[in-house]
Design a protein around this motif. Structure first.
Motif, mmCIF file in Angstrom:
data_model
loop_
_atom_site.group_PDB
_atom_site.id
_atom_site.type_symbol
_atom_site.label_atom_id
_atom_site.label_comp_id
_atom_site.label_asym_id
_atom_site.label_seq_id
_atom_site.Cartn_x
_atom_site.Cartn_y
_atom_site.Cartn_z
ATOM 1 N N ARG A 1 -46.291 -37.578 20.264
ATOM 2 C CA ARG A 1 -45.153 -37.265 21.132
ATOM 3 C C ARG A 1 -44.292 -36.185 20.492
ATOM 4 N NH1 ARG A 1 -40.747 -39.433 18.686
ATOM 5 N NH2 ARG A 1 -41.057 -41.361 17.502
ATOM 6 N N TYR A 2 -43.361 -35.647 21.276
ATOM 7 C CA TYR A 2 -42.516 -34.542 20.826
ATOM 8 C C TYR A 2 -41.488 -34.979 19.775
ATOM 9 C CZ TYR A 2 -38.812 -31.114 20.679
ATOM 10 O OH TYR A 2 -37.875 -30.226 20.234
ATOM 11 N N GLU B 1 -31.838 -31.970 22.812
ATOM 12 C CA GLU B 1 -32.946 -32.399 21.945
ATOM 13 C C GLU B 1 -33.174 -33.904 22.061
ATOM 14 O OE1 GLU B 1 -35.393 -31.143 20.373
ATOM 15 O OE2 GLU B 1 -34.807 -29.057 20.550
ATOM 16 N N GLY C 1 -40.069 -37.516 25.874
ATOM 17 C CA GLY C 1 -41.403 -37.424 25.273
ATOM 18 C C GLY C 1 -41.952 -38.798 24.924
ATOM 19 N N ARG D 1 -34.987 -34.629 25.149
ATOM 20 C CA ARG D 1 -36.379 -34.212 25.039
ATOM 21 C C ARG D 1 -37.195 -35.234 24.237
ATOM 22 N NH1 ARG D 1 -38.387 -28.301 22.853
ATOM 23 N NH2 ARG D 1 -40.517 -28.620 23.553
ATOM 24 N N ILE D 2 -36.614 -35.766 23.173
ATOM 25 C CA ILE D 2 -37.316 -36.784 22.372
ATOM 26 C C ILE D 2 -37.527 -38.057 23.203
ATOM 27 C CG2 ILE D 2 -37.189 -38.303 20.346
ATOM 28 C CD1 ILE D 2 -35.377 -36.091 19.043
#
Ligand code: AMP
Ligand code: FE
Ligand code: FE
Ligand code: ZN
Length: 292
Positions: A167-168, A90, A97, A93-94
């Motif tokens: 953004r994610y 995670e 992003g 991914r952040i």
């Protein structure tokens, strides 16, 4: 005993290196510091070495981006194991992003008439785990387009402004569960700061507490005195730990000097006890507190 549990270094969007943050903390008369860079543990080891040298207590933490009902919620995580695969995935991914939206932000700003490039943003943030709006803001400041980061957000980078690109971020519920699974203690950062007030009412905080939220950052510059008292009362009713912190970013945020808000020693003890309980349940090798 002066305790500041929320600070940033060049590992995210602060302007001091991790060891400089540690030395500045000592100079500011702090006894306990948590380094909580955005979505990254990259600054931990440098800060730990500096803290041992400076005889400062250091708590390894991070501030993780999440989303609740469309609003951004920042989650402070104290002493999590950042190598727990689901948490590491995670965080990656952040960070990806954040960095991957940079070209779109630059394109939109250029279309709005500003002269800047992604290379200029990269050059000013070589230690950062990801390139975000604060680093773009610093280029706008350096070029004399705006006076400071706050103005850059207000005029160019904030929601609804020409440079804004979403953004994610994972759900706050998911992130609390992941931090607990990683043996850490989750605390909501500036719950009633920009944006997140709307979504963090009493019933929501209660449901977050049920799945493992440990505390709320009540004493923060984004909160007015009246808001602090209301939040303190809600935290007491829900059995949540109350923290207070500077959210120091070096030169990056005015009026956020180290120690401008602090956490009471008994609240820190409760926080560390909760982290130790989560760590023993999770069986993860969680980071130790650096003690003088
Ligand atoms: P990003 O992660 O790229 O979405 O940028 C958000 C980060 O910018 C936040 O984590 C804050 O640290 C910083 N930030 C947000 N608003 C402001 C502001 N008004 N002034 C200075 N820094 C800000
Ligand atoms: Fe920040
Ligand atoms: Fe934050
Ligand atoms: Zn912060």
């Amino acid at each position: 005993m002066r305790i500041d549990l929320h600070t940033h270094s060049t590992a995210s969007d602060g302007t001091l290196t991790p060891s400089e943050v540690v030395r500045a903390a000592v100079a500011a008369g702090l006894d306990v510091l948590a380094l909580t860079d955005h979505d990254s543990a990259d600054g931990w080891e440098e800060a730990a070495t500096a803290a041992r040298d400076a005889r400062l207590t250091l708590i390894r933490g991070m501030e993780i981006s999440s989303k609740l009902d469309g609003a951004g919620v920042h989650l402070l995580a104290y002493l999590p194991d950042p190598t727990l695969p689901a948490l590491a995935a995670e965080l990656t991914r952040i960070l990806d992003g954040r960095s991957s939206r940079l070209p779109a932000m630059i394109a939109q700003l250029r279309r709005a008439g500003l002269d800047l490039t992604a290379e200029e943003v990269k050059a000013g943030a070589v230690d950062a785990a990801a390139l975000g709006r604060p680093h773009v803001a610093d280029v706008l400041v350096a070029k004399g387009i705006v006076a400071d980061r706050a103005a850059a957000f207000r005029e160019w980078l904030g929601w609804g402004r020409p440079g804004y690109v979403a953004r994610y971020a994972p759900s706050t519920y998911t992130m609390i569960e992941l931090v607990v699974a990683a043996g850490g203690a989750p605390v909501i950062a500036h719950p009633w700061g920009r944006g997140s007030r709307r979504v963090l009412d009493g019933p929501t905080l209660a449901s977050l507490a049920e799945i493992g939220l440990v505390g709320v950052e009540v004493d923060h510059q984004d909160h007015e005195p009246g808001e602090r008292e209301t939040l303190r009362q809600m935290a007491a009713e829900l059995g949540l730990v109350v923290t207070g912190s500077s959210d120091f970013h070096g030169e990056g945020k005015v009026d956020h000097e180290l120690g401008c808000n602090t956490t009471a020693p008994d609240q820190l003890e409760r926080l560390l006890t909760a982290a130790a309980q989560n760590a023993s349940r999770s069986g993860r090798a969680v980071p130790e507190v650096v003690r003088p």
